[in-house]
Motif scaffolding. Sequence first.
Motif, PDB file in Angstrom:
ATOM      1  N   THR A   5      -3.942  30.737 -34.146  1.00 51.47           N
ATOM      2  CA  THR A   5      -3.471  29.463 -33.600  1.00 51.47           C
ATOM      3  C   THR A   5      -4.504  28.376 -33.850  1.00 51.47           C
ATOM      4  OG1 THR A   5      -4.440  29.924 -31.432  1.00 51.47           O
ATOM      5  CG2 THR A   5      -2.136  30.584 -31.772  1.00 51.47           C
ATOM      6  N   HIS A   7      -3.694  23.909 -33.788  1.00 44.84           N
ATOM      7  CA  HIS A   7      -3.029  22.792 -33.120  1.00 44.84           C
ATOM      8  C   HIS A   7      -1.881  23.339 -32.267  1.00 44.84           C
ATOM      9  CE1 HIS A   7      -1.555  18.785 -32.481  1.00 44.84           C
ATOM     10  NE2 HIS A   7      -0.381  19.090 -33.006  1.00 44.84           N
ATOM     11  N   GLN A   8      -1.721  22.829 -31.093  1.00 43.98           N
ATOM     12  CA  GLN A   8      -0.664  23.229 -30.149  1.00 43.98           C
ATOM     13  C   GLN A   8      -0.709  24.735 -29.835  1.00 43.98           C
ATOM     14  OE1 GLN A   8       3.122  21.673 -31.490  1.00 43.98           O
ATOM     15  NE2 GLN A   8       2.422  19.567 -31.221  1.00 43.98           N
ATOM     16  N   ARG A   9      -1.881  25.212 -29.634  1.00 40.83           N
ATOM     17  CA  ARG A   9      -2.108  26.628 -29.331  1.00 40.83           C
ATOM     18  C   ARG A   9      -1.193  27.139 -28.219  1.00 40.83           C
ATOM     19  NH1 ARG A   9      -7.893  28.813 -26.978  1.00 40.83           N
ATOM     20  NH2 ARG A   9      -7.321  30.999 -26.766  1.00 40.83           N
ATOM     21  N   GLU A  10      -1.134  26.420 -27.123  1.00 45.19           N
ATOM     22  CA  GLU A  10      -0.361  26.882 -25.968  1.00 45.19           C
ATOM     23  C   GLU A  10       1.121  27.004 -26.302  1.00 45.19           C
ATOM     24  OE1 GLU A  10      -2.428  24.193 -25.864  1.00 45.19           O
ATOM     25  OE2 GLU A  10      -4.129  25.071 -24.798  1.00 45.19           O
ATOM     26  N   ARG A  11       1.654  26.066 -27.065  1.00 46.83           N
ATOM     27  CA  ARG A  11       3.071  26.115 -27.435  1.00 46.83           C
ATOM     28  C   ARG A  11       3.371  27.302 -28.342  1.00 46.83           C
ATOM     29  NH1 ARG A  11       5.425  20.558 -29.378  1.00 46.83           N
ATOM     30  NH2 ARG A  11       7.311  21.800 -29.186  1.00 46.83           N
ATOM     31  N   GLU A  13       1.631  30.147 -28.522  1.00 42.31           N
ATOM     32  CA  GLU A  13       1.504  31.375 -27.737  1.00 42.31           C
ATOM     33  C   GLU A  13       2.702  31.558 -26.807  1.00 42.31           C
ATOM     34  OE1 GLU A  13      -2.367  31.442 -25.920  1.00 42.31           O
ATOM     35  OE2 GLU A  13      -3.362  31.690 -27.856  1.00 42.31           O
ATOM     36  N   ALA A  14       3.205  30.475 -26.228  1.00 41.32           N
ATOM     37  CA  ALA A  14       4.381  30.564 -25.358  1.00 41.32           C
ATOM     38  C   ALA A  14       5.619  30.977 -26.149  1.00 41.32           C
ATOM     39  CB  ALA A  14       4.617  29.230 -24.657  1.00 41.32           C
ATOM     40  N   ALA A  17       5.415  34.687 -26.812  1.00 42.33           N
ATOM     41  CA  ALA A  17       5.136  35.533 -25.645  1.00 42.33           C
ATOM     42  C   ALA A  17       6.060  36.747 -25.630  1.00 42.33           C
ATOM     43  CB  ALA A  17       5.304  34.732 -24.363  1.00 42.33           C
ATOM     44  N   PHE A  23      -3.395  37.281 -30.624  1.00 39.87           N
ATOM     45  CA  PHE A  23      -3.700  35.881 -30.897  1.00 39.87           C
ATOM     46  C   PHE A  23      -5.191  35.699 -31.148  1.00 39.87           C
ATOM     47  CE2 PHE A  23       0.156  35.549 -28.280  1.00 39.87           C
ATOM     48  CZ  PHE A  23       0.942  34.793 -29.131  1.00 39.87           C
ATOM     49  N   HIS A  25      -7.629  32.306 -31.782  1.00 36.91           N
ATOM     50  CA  HIS A  25      -7.631  30.845 -31.860  1.00 36.91           C
ATOM     51  C   HIS A  25      -8.705  30.363 -32.820  1.00 36.91           C
ATOM     52  CE1 HIS A  25      -6.999  26.717 -30.891  1.00 36.91           C
ATOM     53  NE2 HIS A  25      -8.269  26.566 -30.559  1.00 36.91           N
TER      54      HIS A  25
END
Length: 64
Positions: A5, A7-11, A13-14, A17, A23, A25
């Motif tokens: 991941t 840019h926009q790591r959280e998106r 990973e979500a 999920a 993952f 980073h």
Amino acid sequence: MIVVTGHQRERVEAALAGLPVEFVHNAHFADGLGTSLRAGISVLPGQSDGVIVCLGDMPQVDAP
């Protein structure tokens, strides 16, 4: 499977999920694709025979 991941790591990973992925980073993603390749390859087991690189953010490529 390893997912790198940036840019926009959280998106990312979500969105993935619950899938059997690991993952990693890449905090240096803005420095280019090579840094992401390095991040992913650095966590491969030593006995790996090879890798397949699949880019997940290619513009103008539509999902089937």
